[in-house]
Scaffold this motif. Structure first.
Motif, mmCIF file in Angstrom:
data_model
loop_
_atom_site.group_PDB
_atom_site.id
_atom_site.type_symbol
_atom_site.label_atom_id
_atom_site.label_comp_id
_atom_site.label_asym_id
_atom_site.label_seq_id
_atom_site.Cartn_x
_atom_site.Cartn_y
_atom_site.Cartn_z
ATOM 1 N N TRP A 21 0.835 -1.199 0.000
ATOM 2 C CA TRP A 21 0.000 0.000 0.000
ATOM 3 C C TRP A 21 0.872 1.252 0.000
ATOM 4 C CZ3 TRP A 21 -5.019 0.896 -0.872
ATOM 5 C CH2 TRP A 21 -5.893 -0.196 -0.827
ATOM 6 N N MET A 24 2.512 1.774 -3.395
ATOM 7 C CA MET A 24 1.573 2.234 -4.430
ATOM 8 C C MET A 24 1.269 3.722 -4.311
ATOM 9 S SD MET A 24 0.949 0.231 -6.832
ATOM 10 C CE MET A 24 -0.358 1.166 -7.613
ATOM 11 N N ARG A 25 1.563 4.309 -3.160
ATOM 12 C CA ARG A 25 1.360 5.753 -3.004
ATOM 13 C C ARG A 25 2.356 6.542 -3.863
ATOM 14 N NH1 ARG A 25 -2.913 7.524 -0.166
ATOM 15 N NH2 ARG A 25 -1.716 9.182 0.788
ATOM 16 N N ASP A 29 -0.533 4.928 -10.967
ATOM 17 C CA ASP A 29 -1.786 4.203 -10.726
ATOM 18 C C ASP A 29 -2.108 3.343 -11.955
ATOM 19 O OD1 ASP A 29 -4.029 3.477 -9.232
ATOM 20 O OD2 ASP A 29 -5.278 5.005 -10.196
ATOM 21 N N LEU A 34 1.701 -1.328 -10.156
ATOM 22 C CA LEU A 34 1.434 -2.348 -9.137
ATOM 23 C C LEU A 34 2.459 -3.472 -9.219
ATOM 24 C CD1 LEU A 34 -0.263 -3.629 -6.901
ATOM 25 C CD2 LEU A 34 -1.740 -4.574 -8.685
ATOM 26 N N THR A 96 -3.578 -8.344 -0.919
ATOM 27 C CA THR A 96 -3.435 -6.898 -1.041
ATOM 28 C C THR A 96 -3.232 -6.505 -2.503
ATOM 29 O OG1 THR A 96 -2.496 -6.786 1.175
ATOM 30 C CG2 THR A 96 -2.095 -4.907 -0.266
ATOM 31 N N LEU A 100 -5.556 -4.015 -4.614
ATOM 32 C CA LEU A 100 -5.018 -2.846 -5.301
ATOM 33 C C LEU A 100 -5.311 -2.898 -6.791
ATOM 34 C CD1 LEU A 100 -1.595 -2.598 -3.441
ATOM 35 C CD2 LEU A 100 -3.442 -0.917 -3.354
ATOM 36 N N GLY A 103 -8.873 -1.883 -7.423
ATOM 37 C CA GLY A 103 -9.019 -0.427 -7.337
ATOM 38 C C GLY A 103 -8.480 0.271 -8.566
ATOM 39 N N ILE A 104 -7.362 -0.178 -9.059
ATOM 40 C CA ILE A 104 -6.776 0.415 -10.266
ATOM 41 C C ILE A 104 -7.719 0.260 -11.449
ATOM 42 C CG2 ILE A 104 -4.927 0.116 -11.981
ATOM 43 C CD1 ILE A 104 -3.087 -0.600 -9.562
#
Length: 118
Positions: A21, A24-25, A29, A34, A96, A100, A103-104
């Motif tokens: 997480w 990925m910040r 994106d 990822l 996770t 992620l 979400g992407i």
């Protein structure tokens, strides 16, 4: 199970969630971002897992006992413990990564829908 064992498992599991997480910040994106984050997270988690075991051994043996373990053999021992810790953080990392990726793809679909509606 001893409290130390449970605490170790919780720490390793939390790291398996937090490291990707956090990475990925700073990554793009995208699924490529990822993938890069996951490829960075694997050795990072192995090192962090090794560090957790160094701390645990340090608490058990004290600084003199840990100092007596110094050398290539000790580094290899703690590295192998970090690799074995993948049994704990590995599945968390995989879950996770899937979250992620979902979400992407959702954000990508939303961007495409906004572009099509304009």
């Amino acid at each position: 199970m001893a409290l130390g064992t449970v605490l170790t498992i919780l720490i390793l599991a939390a790291l398996g969630w937090a490291v990707p997480w956090a990475l990925m910040r700073v990554m793009p994106d995208s699924l490529r971002g990822l993938l890069a984050a996951i490829l960075i997270a694997i050795p990072a988690l192995t090192l962090l897992g090794s560090g957790v075991f160094v701390v645990l051994y340090g608490k058990q043996l004290g600084t003199e006992g840990l100092g007596a373990m110094a050398g290539v053999g000790a580094v290899w021992h703690f590295w192998s413990l970090g690799v074995r810790a993948a049994l704990i953080w590995g599945p968390i990392l995989a879950i996770t990564a899937l979250a992620l990726a979902t979400g992407i793809e959702r954000r990508r679909g939303e961007r495409m829908a906004r572009r099509d509606s304009d």
